[in-house]
Design a protein around this motif. Structure first.
Motif, PDB file in Angstrom:
ATOM      1  N   VAL A 123     -48.036 -21.340  65.477  1.00 41.93           N
ATOM      2  CA  VAL A 123     -47.199 -20.363  64.765  1.00 41.93           C
ATOM      3  C   VAL A 123     -47.137 -19.045  65.525  1.00 41.93           C
ATOM      4  CG1 VAL A 123     -47.057 -18.950  62.673  1.00 41.93           C
ATOM      5  CG2 VAL A 123     -47.537 -21.393  62.492  1.00 41.93           C
ATOM      6  N   VAL A 124     -48.253 -18.608  66.075  1.00 39.88           N
ATOM      7  CA  VAL A 124     -48.265 -17.353  66.843  1.00 39.88           C
ATOM      8  C   VAL A 124     -47.319 -17.457  68.036  1.00 39.88           C
ATOM      9  CG1 VAL A 124     -49.660 -15.860  68.322  1.00 39.88           C
ATOM     10  CG2 VAL A 124     -50.568 -16.634  66.126  1.00 39.88           C
ATOM     11  N   VAL A 125     -47.391 -18.562  68.784  1.00 37.50           N
ATOM     12  CA  VAL A 125     -46.525 -18.740  69.946  1.00 37.50           C
ATOM     13  C   VAL A 125     -45.056 -18.759  69.528  1.00 37.50           C
ATOM     14  CG1 VAL A 125     -45.864 -20.334  71.789  1.00 37.50           C
ATOM     15  CG2 VAL A 125     -48.286 -19.937  71.296  1.00 37.50           C
ATOM     16  N   VAL A 126     -44.746 -19.522  68.480  1.00 37.45           N
ATOM     17  CA  VAL A 126     -43.354 -19.617  68.011  1.00 37.45           C
ATOM     18  C   VAL A 126     -42.846 -18.257  67.551  1.00 37.45           C
ATOM     19  CG1 VAL A 126     -41.853 -20.600  66.247  1.00 37.45           C
ATOM     20  CG2 VAL A 126     -43.514 -22.054  67.424  1.00 37.45           C
ATOM     21  N   TYR A 127     -43.666 -17.523  66.815  1.00 34.67           N
ATOM     22  CA  TYR A 127     -43.244 -16.215  66.309  1.00 34.67           C
ATOM     23  C   TYR A 127     -43.050 -15.213  67.442  1.00 34.67           C
ATOM     24  CZ  TYR A 127     -43.467 -16.964  61.270  1.00 34.67           C
ATOM     25  OH  TYR A 127     -43.208 -17.360  59.981  1.00 34.67           O
ATOM     26  N   VAL A 128     -43.928 -15.259  68.430  1.00 34.42           N
ATOM     27  CA  VAL A 128     -43.768 -14.346  69.571  1.00 34.42           C
ATOM     28  C   VAL A 128     -42.451 -14.621  70.286  1.00 34.42           C
ATOM     29  CG1 VAL A 128     -44.660 -13.777  71.866  1.00 34.42           C
ATOM     30  CG2 VAL A 128     -46.220 -13.900  69.917  1.00 34.42           C
ATOM     31  N   LEU A 129     -42.137 -15.899  70.501  1.00 33.13           N
ATOM     32  CA  LEU A 129     -40.877 -16.254  71.144  1.00 33.13           C
ATOM     33  C   LEU A 129     -39.684 -15.864  70.275  1.00 33.13           C
ATOM     34  CD1 LEU A 129     -41.810 -19.780  72.566  1.00 33.13           C
ATOM     35  CD2 LEU A 129     -41.623 -17.626  73.827  1.00 33.13           C
ATOM     36  N   MET A 130     -39.795 -16.110  68.968  1.00 30.90           N
ATOM     37  CA  MET A 130     -38.685 -15.812  68.064  1.00 30.90           C
ATOM     38  C   MET A 130     -38.433 -14.313  67.968  1.00 30.90           C
ATOM     39  SD  MET A 130     -38.164 -17.188  64.190  1.00 30.90           S
ATOM     40  CE  MET A 130     -39.764 -16.543  63.693  1.00 30.90           C
ATOM     41  N   PHE A 131     -39.490 -13.525  67.816  1.00 33.33           N
ATOM     42  CA  PHE A 131     -39.300 -12.082  67.732  1.00 33.33           C
ATOM     43  C   PHE A 131     -38.877 -11.510  69.079  1.00 33.33           C
ATOM     44  CE2 PHE A 131     -41.210 -12.368  63.639  1.00 33.33           C
ATOM     45  CZ  PHE A 131     -40.856 -11.201  62.968  1.00 33.33           C
ATOM     46  N   ALA A 173     -36.925 -13.106  71.173  1.00 37.11           N
ATOM     47  CA  ALA A 173     -35.492 -13.396  71.231  1.00 37.11           C
ATOM     48  C   ALA A 173     -34.703 -12.442  70.349  1.00 37.11           C
ATOM     49  CB  ALA A 173     -35.242 -14.847  70.802  1.00 37.11           C
ATOM     50  N   PHE A 174     -35.239 -12.130  69.167  1.00 40.89           N
ATOM     51  CA  PHE A 174     -34.574 -11.198  68.254  1.00 40.89           C
ATOM     52  C   PHE A 174     -34.412  -9.818  68.895  1.00 40.89           C
ATOM     53  CE2 PHE A 174     -35.383  -7.873  64.973  1.00 40.89           C
ATOM     54  CZ  PHE A 174     -34.145  -7.917  64.349  1.00 40.89           C
ATOM     55  N   LEU A 175     -35.495  -9.318  69.474  1.00 39.40           N
ATOM     56  CA  LEU A 175     -35.416  -8.012  70.135  1.00 39.40           C
ATOM     57  C   LEU A 175     -34.480  -8.060  71.330  1.00 39.40           C
ATOM     58  CD1 LEU A 175     -39.161  -6.872  70.019  1.00 39.40           C
ATOM     59  CD2 LEU A 175     -37.260  -5.977  68.667  1.00 39.40           C
ATOM     60  N   GLY A 176     -34.510  -9.177  72.070  1.00 35.51           N
ATOM     61  CA  GLY A 176     -33.619  -9.309  73.220  1.00 35.51           C
ATOM     62  C   GLY A 176     -32.153  -9.269  72.817  1.00 35.51           C
ATOM     63  N   VAL A 177     -31.821  -9.979  71.730  1.00 32.31           N
ATOM     64  CA  VAL A 177     -30.432  -9.992  71.262  1.00 32.31           C
ATOM     65  C   VAL A 177     -30.004  -8.597  70.807  1.00 32.31           C
ATOM     66  CG1 VAL A 177     -28.904 -10.851  69.445  1.00 32.31           C
ATOM     67  CG2 VAL A 177     -30.412 -12.434  70.656  1.00 32.31           C
ATOM     68  N   VAL A 178     -30.856  -7.938  70.019  1.00 36.25           N
ATOM     69  CA  VAL A 178     -30.509  -6.605  69.503  1.00 36.25           C
ATOM     70  C   VAL A 178     -30.372  -5.604  70.640  1.00 36.25           C
ATOM     71  CG1 VAL A 178     -31.321  -4.689  68.084  1.00 36.25           C
ATOM     72  CG2 VAL A 178     -31.533  -7.034  67.235  1.00 36.25           C
ATOM     73  N   LEU A 179     -31.282  -5.653  71.613  1.00 37.63           N
ATOM     74  CA  LEU A 179     -31.202  -4.726  72.734  1.00 37.63           C
ATOM     75  C   LEU A 179     -29.977  -4.997  73.594  1.00 37.63           C
ATOM     76  CD1 LEU A 179     -34.966  -4.551  73.800  1.00 37.63           C
ATOM     77  CD2 LEU A 179     -33.631  -2.790  72.626  1.00 37.63           C
ATOM     78  N   ARG A 180     -29.637  -6.266  73.759  1.00 36.01           N
ATOM     79  CA  ARG A 180     -28.439  -6.586  74.538  1.00 36.01           C
ATOM     80  C   ARG A 180     -27.183  -6.097  73.827  1.00 36.01           C
ATOM     81  NH1 ARG A 180     -26.835 -12.526  77.079  1.00 36.01           N
ATOM     82  NH2 ARG A 180     -24.942 -11.829  78.152  1.00 36.01           N
ATOM     83  N   MET A 181     -27.133  -6.274  72.500  1.00 41.62           N
ATOM     84  CA  MET A 181     -26.003  -5.756  71.736  1.00 41.62           C
ATOM     85  C   MET A 181     -25.922  -4.239  71.868  1.00 41.62           C
ATOM     86  SD  MET A 181     -26.582  -8.155  68.362  1.00 41.62           S
ATOM     87  CE  MET A 181     -25.466  -7.277  67.305  1.00 41.62           C
ATOM     88  N   SER A 182     -27.067  -3.574  71.775  1.00 45.85           N
ATOM     89  CA  SER A 182     -27.083  -2.118  71.891  1.00 45.85           C
ATOM     90  C   SER A 182     -26.602  -1.663  73.262  1.00 45.85           C
ATOM     91  CB  SER A 182     -28.505  -1.604  71.627  1.00 45.85           C
ATOM     92  OG  SER A 182     -28.593  -0.217  71.836  1.00 45.85           O
ATOM     93  N   ARG A 183     -27.049  -2.365  74.299  1.00 40.87           N
ATOM     94  CA  ARG A 183     -26.625  -1.979  75.657  1.00 40.87           C
ATOM     95  C   ARG A 183     -25.127  -2.201  75.844  1.00 40.87           C
ATOM     96  NH1 ARG A 183     -29.979  -4.774  77.983  1.00 40.87           N
ATOM     97  NH2 ARG A 183     -28.758  -6.624  78.540  1.00 40.87           N
ATOM     98  N   ARG A 184     -24.600  -3.297  75.306  1.00 37.72           N
ATOM     99  CA  ARG A 184     -23.180  -3.564  75.429  1.00 37.72           C
ATOM    100  C   ARG A 184     -22.364  -2.508  74.691  1.00 37.72           C
ATOM    101  NH1 ARG A 184     -21.732  -8.848  72.690  1.00 37.72           N
ATOM    102  NH2 ARG A 184     -21.804  -7.484  70.863  1.00 37.72           N
ATOM    103  N   TRP A 185     -22.840  -2.134  73.491  1.00 39.43           N
ATOM    104  CA  TRP A 185     -22.135  -1.106  72.720  1.00 39.43           C
ATOM    105  C   TRP A 185     -22.187   0.245  73.429  1.00 39.43           C
ATOM    106  CZ3 TRP A 185     -24.939  -2.897  67.686  1.00 39.43           C
ATOM    107  CH2 TRP A 185     -24.311  -4.054  67.202  1.00 39.43           C
ATOM    108  N   ARG A 186     -23.318   0.526  74.039  1.00 43.38           N
ATOM    109  CA  ARG A 186     -23.443   1.816  74.739  1.00 43.38           C
ATOM    110  C   ARG A 186     -22.518   1.867  75.940  1.00 43.38           C
ATOM    111  NH1 ARG A 186     -28.435   1.742  74.950  1.00 43.38           N
ATOM    112  NH2 ARG A 186     -28.812   1.090  77.089  1.00 43.38           N
ATOM    113  N   LEU A 187     -22.398   0.752  76.668  1.00 44.56           N
ATOM    114  CA  LEU A 187     -21.493   0.706  77.809  1.00 44.56           C
ATOM    115  C   LEU A 187     -20.038   0.778  77.367  1.00 44.56           C
ATOM    116  CD1 LEU A 187     -23.230  -2.041  79.987  1.00 44.56           C
ATOM    117  CD2 LEU A 187     -23.203   0.427  80.390  1.00 44.56           C
ATOM    118  N   ALA A 188     -19.752   0.202  76.188  1.00 43.40           N
ATOM    119  CA  ALA A 188     -18.387   0.246  75.679  1.00 43.40           C
ATOM    120  C   ALA A 188     -17.996   1.631  75.220  1.00 43.40           C
ATOM    121  CB  ALA A 188     -18.215  -0.743  74.528  1.00 43.40           C
TER     122      ALA A 188
END
Length: 492
Positions: A423-431, A433-448
């Motif tokens: 569960v720890v491994v799965v949660y670390v990967l899942m969170f 991925a969540f942070l990666g998606v949010v940060l990528r969205m933020s970077r794309r919005w900032r560039l836009a």
């Protein structure tokens, strides 16, 4: 000391890994809960402002927040589902014995999740496909669905703290269940409103903190100003409300769960004129070391006068109360929660003073530094609140009716530790991925860019996953699909 060691020795071997697994999944899930409960409301506040004032910047913020809301909800569904399964896997005897009494809360939460998922899907699909106001009104049930989910889970937890709505038969099993009484227990009201307001102010401070960081980095445009002001105002209004709700629930715990109150305040013997300890450590002999001692204050806080009698931990047998270590943990989390809450009140008053005095944000860089930290601090208070609630109830999983050791699974401890690691491994990967998606969205919005036209003649939101793709617009000669064409007064 020997009694405490004997209690630990008598505990089943699988209880420690079961506790650690439940604590880890709950602590990680609770990080997402404030956004799940309150972000729909904050997004709709911004959306309403955009439509009422024909404000394209506010509309841009609402659309972007709705994307974050959807990603957060997807992760929260996974972590919440894991928690639901763990109740049956880790504590099967509790669910087998008491599930008919308090299980309705979990059913309500499941239906609320399902309803919220449908509403979020409709809300996201509606961007550029529905007329502005119908799109907004279709989303208004979203905050209610979120509150319904909180109703279910707090109803179950409040029942575990103050169980009622049943009668025990000759074999000690519950019968004659009264669902209404089981849901609306003495602790339900105080817990529910304290929890809901905590979620709203935490989400407000978290969202505002993102734009406070941008402000500190020199992004002083209207986009960041508006993105900060709306959620921070929501949080600032609710912070003093939470202070009074916190005081109320503490008094309710004093009356309904006196042993938990004694653990939170490190009260060893029943007495009047009881002092208040700010932090400190409780020892097995009842002494307290470290911290700051304030004479008589605990009795005053409990009942309004120094003569108020406060029950101590020794008012019940050692087997029926938290251990000194558990009491110290509860005391520290309670003090951290109260301390951070007091600082947030000062921050809210600072904001209110500047706003009412000159209708502007505070100009001090220290205000925005504190605002940037307020989101993290609020999440810490939420974690501390749940630790206080759960650890303070020990050794009971159902207060005064079933112990944790009697409810735990018979699965071997080794298997539980392996499950914990997975569960720890799965949660670390899942969170991650969540942070990666949010940060990528933020970077794309900032560039836009932060202006609705993106600075190059097209709306940057055409490239987002919740609006028509740019190639769709080009294929239709720049007009877009029929349902996305603007009408007079359309602010999309």
């Amino acid at each position: 000391m020997n009694k405490a060691l004997n209690l630990l020795a008598d505990a089943p071997a699988q209880m420690l890994p079961a506790r650690e697994l439940m604590a880890f999944t709950l602590a990680t899930h609770i990080i997402l809960v404030p956004l799940g409960v309150a972000l729909p409301f904050i997004t709709l506040v911004m959306h309403h402002r955009a439509l009422r004032r024909k404000d394209p910047v506010a509309l841009l913020l609402a659309r972007r927040w709705s994307a974050v809301m959807a990603v957060q909800f997807a992760v929260g569904i996974v972590t919440g589902t894991v928690l639901s399964f763990e109740f049956g896997l880790l504590w099967p005897k509790m669910m087998g014995t008491w599930g008919d009494v308090f299980g309705l809360g979990f059913g309500v939460e499941a239906w609320a999740f399902f309803l919220e998922a449908v509403l979020i899907a409709v809300y996201l699909y509606g961007w550029r496909r529905l007329r502005p106001w119908p799109h907004f009104w279709l989303a208004t049930p979203l905050p209610l669905a979120a509150l319904l989910g909180a109703f279910g889970i707090i109803g179950a937890n409040a029942w575990m703290n103050t169980p009622q709505g049943f009668r025990l038969d000759s074999q000690g099993r519950p019968t004659d269940v009264d669902i209404r009484s089981a849901v609306f227990t003495p602790m339900f009201g105080p817990q529910y409103w304290h929890f809901v307001v905590a979620m709203f102010l935490t989400a407000g401070y978290v969202v505002a903190g993102v734009y406070a960081v941008g402000w500190l980095r020199g992004r002083r445009d209207r986009y960041h100003r508006l993105g900060f002001c709306v959620p921070f105002t929501v949080a600032a209004i609710l912070t003093p409300v939470q202070f009074f709700l916190g005081d109320n629930i503490t008094r309710q715990v004093y009356q309904k769960q006196p042993v938990k109150f004694a653990a939170a305040e490190l009260v060893w013997k029943t007495d009047t004129h009881v002092p208040e300890y700010l932090f400190g450590r409780l020892h097995p002999d009842g002494s307290v070391t470290g911290g700051i001692k304030v004479p008589q204050l605990d009795s005053i806080l409990a009942g309004g006068s120094p003569g108020t009698k406060v029950n101590g931990l020794t008012s019940v047998p050692a087997a029926d109360r938290p251990t000194p270590t558990q009491a110290t943990i509860v005391h520290w989390t309670f003090d951290i929660m109260a301390g951070i809450g007091s600082v947030l009140i000062l921050l809210a008053l600072w904001y209110a003073w500047c706003w009412f005095r000159r209708r502007d944000l505070p100009r001090s860089v220290w205000f925005f530094r504190c605002a940037a930290l307020a989101g993290v601090a609020s999440v810490v208070t939420v974690e501390c609140g749940w630790i206080t609630t759960e650890v303070g109830r020990q050794p009971w999983i159902v207060y005064q009716h079933m112990r944790v050791s009697d409810a735990v699974t018979s699965t071997p401890a080794t298997s539980l530790w392996i499950m914990f690691g997975i569960v720890v491994v799965v949660y670390v990967l899942m969170f991650g991925a969540f942070l990666g998606v949010v940060l990528r969205m933020s970077r794309r919005w900032r560039l836009a860019g932060t202006e609705p036209d993106g600075g190059d003649g097209h709306d940057p939101e055409l490239d987002t996953p919740y609006g028509p793709r740019r190639e769709t617009v080009e294929a239709t000669g720049g007009a877009g699909p029929p349902e996305s064409r603007s009408e007079p007064g359309d602010t999309r």
